[in-house]
Scaffold this motif. Structure first.
Motif, PDB file in Angstrom:
ATOM      1  N   UNK A   1      24.319  79.856  -1.811  1.00 34.49           N
ATOM      2  CA  UNK A   1      25.734  79.550  -1.654  1.00 34.49           C
ATOM      3  C   UNK A   1      26.413  80.483  -0.670  1.00 34.49           C
ATOM      4  N   UNK A   2      26.075  81.763  -0.755  1.00 34.71           N
ATOM      5  CA  UNK A   2      26.654  82.754   0.159  1.00 34.71           C
ATOM      6  C   UNK A   2      26.227  82.483   1.589  1.00 34.71           C
ATOM      7  N   UNK A   3      24.938  82.183   1.776  1.00 32.39           N
ATOM      8  CA  UNK A   3      24.446  81.900   3.125  1.00 32.39           C
ATOM      9  C   UNK A   3      25.112  80.648   3.688  1.00 32.39           C
ATOM     10  N   UNK A   4      25.308  79.630   2.869  1.00 31.23           N
ATOM     11  CA  UNK A   4      25.981  78.412   3.331  1.00 31.23           C
ATOM     12  C   UNK A   4      27.425  78.700   3.725  1.00 31.23           C
ATOM     13  N   UNK A   5      28.114  79.525   2.934  1.00 31.81           N
ATOM     14  CA  UNK A   5      29.492  79.885   3.271  1.00 31.81           C
ATOM     15  C   UNK A   5      29.553  80.645   4.585  1.00 31.81           C
ATOM     16  N   UNK A   6      28.584  81.545   4.822  1.00 30.07           N
ATOM     17  CA  UNK A   6      28.552  82.295   6.071  1.00 30.07           C
ATOM     18  C   UNK A   6      28.364  81.366   7.259  1.00 30.07           C
TER      19      UNK A   6
ATOM     20  N   UNK B   1      29.022  78.137   7.365  1.00 30.49           N
ATOM     21  CA  UNK B   1      30.194  77.277   7.510  1.00 30.49           C
ATOM     22  C   UNK B   1      31.305  77.982   8.266  1.00 30.49           C
ATOM     23  N   UNK B   2      31.486  79.278   7.996  1.00 28.50           N
ATOM     24  CA  UNK B   2      32.522  80.033   8.702  1.00 28.50           C
ATOM     25  C   UNK B   2      32.202  80.167  10.181  1.00 28.50           C
ATOM     26  N   UNK B   3      30.915  80.157  10.536  1.00 26.99           N
ATOM     27  CA  UNK B   3      30.524  80.327  11.939  1.00 26.99           C
ATOM     28  C   UNK B   3      30.633  79.033  12.743  1.00 26.99           C
ATOM     29  N   UNK B   4      30.537  77.921  12.035  1.00 28.52           N
ATOM     30  CA  UNK B   4      30.547  76.634  12.742  1.00 28.52           C
ATOM     31  C   UNK B   4      31.955  76.324  13.231  1.00 28.52           C
ATOM     32  N   UNK B   5      32.044  76.095  14.492  1.00 28.25           N
ATOM     33  CA  UNK B   5      33.337  75.720  15.061  1.00 28.25           C
ATOM     34  C   UNK B   5      33.130  74.494  15.948  1.00 28.25           C
ATOM     35  N   UNK B   6      34.107  73.677  15.962  1.00 29.92           N
ATOM     36  CA  UNK B   6      34.054  72.495  16.803  1.00 29.92           C
ATOM     37  C   UNK B   6      34.850  72.756  18.066  1.00 29.92           C
ATOM     38  N   UNK B   7      34.221  72.505  19.199  1.00 30.50           N
ATOM     39  CA  UNK B   7      34.924  72.661  20.469  1.00 30.50           C
ATOM     40  C   UNK B   7      35.515  71.310  20.874  1.00 30.50           C
ATOM     41  N   UNK B   8      36.781  71.324  21.092  1.00 29.26           N
ATOM     42  CA  UNK B   8      37.457  70.106  21.534  1.00 29.26           C
ATOM     43  C   UNK B   8      38.074  70.354  22.901  1.00 29.26           C
ATOM     44  N   UNK B   9      37.888  69.410  23.782  1.00 30.32           N
ATOM     45  CA  UNK B   9      38.495  69.540  25.098  1.00 30.32           C
ATOM     46  C   UNK B   9      39.962  69.130  24.993  1.00 30.32           C
ATOM     47  N   UNK B  10      40.845  69.999  25.478  1.00 30.74           N
ATOM     48  CA  UNK B  10      42.284  69.746  25.410  1.00 30.74           C
ATOM     49  C   UNK B  10      42.908  70.123  26.747  1.00 30.74           C
ATOM     50  N   UNK B  11      43.234  69.140  27.550  1.00 29.91           N
ATOM     51  CA  UNK B  11      43.839  69.360  28.863  1.00 29.91           C
ATOM     52  C   UNK B  11      43.004  70.296  29.735  1.00 29.91           C
TER      53      UNK B  11
ATOM     54  N   UNK C   1      39.362  74.299  22.929  1.00 35.62           N
ATOM     55  CA  UNK C   1      40.066  74.896  21.801  1.00 35.62           C
ATOM     56  C   UNK C   1      39.084  74.978  20.647  1.00 35.62           C
ATOM     57  N   UNK C   2      38.972  76.161  20.059  1.00 38.67           N
ATOM     58  CA  UNK C   2      38.100  76.325  18.908  1.00 38.67           C
ATOM     59  C   UNK C   2      38.865  75.931  17.649  1.00 38.67           C
ATOM     60  N   UNK C   3      38.229  75.098  16.850  1.00 38.70           N
ATOM     61  CA  UNK C   3      38.827  74.695  15.586  1.00 38.70           C
ATOM     62  C   UNK C   3      37.818  74.954  14.482  1.00 38.70           C
ATOM     63  N   UNK C   4      38.275  75.352  13.300  1.00 39.82           N
ATOM     64  CA  UNK C   4      37.352  75.592  12.188  1.00 39.82           C
ATOM     65  C   UNK C   4      36.609  74.319  11.812  1.00 39.82           C
ATOM     66  N   UNK C   5      35.403  74.493  11.345  1.00 36.15           N
ATOM     67  CA  UNK C   5      34.578  73.378  10.901  1.00 36.15           C
ATOM     68  C   UNK C   5      35.220  72.715   9.692  1.00 36.15           C
ATOM     69  N   UNK C   6      35.335  71.405   9.741  1.00 34.12           N
ATOM     70  CA  UNK C   6      35.824  70.623   8.611  1.00 34.12           C
ATOM     71  C   UNK C   6      34.728  69.648   8.219  1.00 34.12           C
TER      72      UNK C   6
END
Length: 85
Positions: free
Chosen positions: A51-56, A58-68, A72-77
């Protein structure tokens, strides 16, 4: 080696494999009570580690979205399972 160092030495996959082995032994029901308690405690520790490793991760995963033209880095959802609706 400290408990934290042991946790870092065990990969998520190794911890899951060990956890599955423990569950299989306990499900067979042919383990003496003292050994079953020990296995249960080991399983709980492995479950917490996973569980701890999965939480770690998850916190590292970020989605990169192109914006203009910039990123922009956004937290993983995590995606919701549509079957739950």
């Amino acid at each position: 080696m400290s408990n934290g160092e042991k946790d870092n030495a065990v990969s998520f996959e190794e911890a899951m494999d060990k956890l599955e082995q423990i569950v299989a032994k306990l499900e067979r029901g042919d383990v003496p009570l003292e050994k079953a308690i020990e296995l249960f405690q080991d399983g709980m520790a492995l479950s917490h580690l996973c569980g701890t490793k999965l939480e770690q991760v998850e916190r590292k995963i970020e989605t990169l979205l192109e914006d203009n033209g910039s990123f922009v880095k956004k937290p993983f959802q995590p995606a919701t399972d549509e079957r739950e609706n």
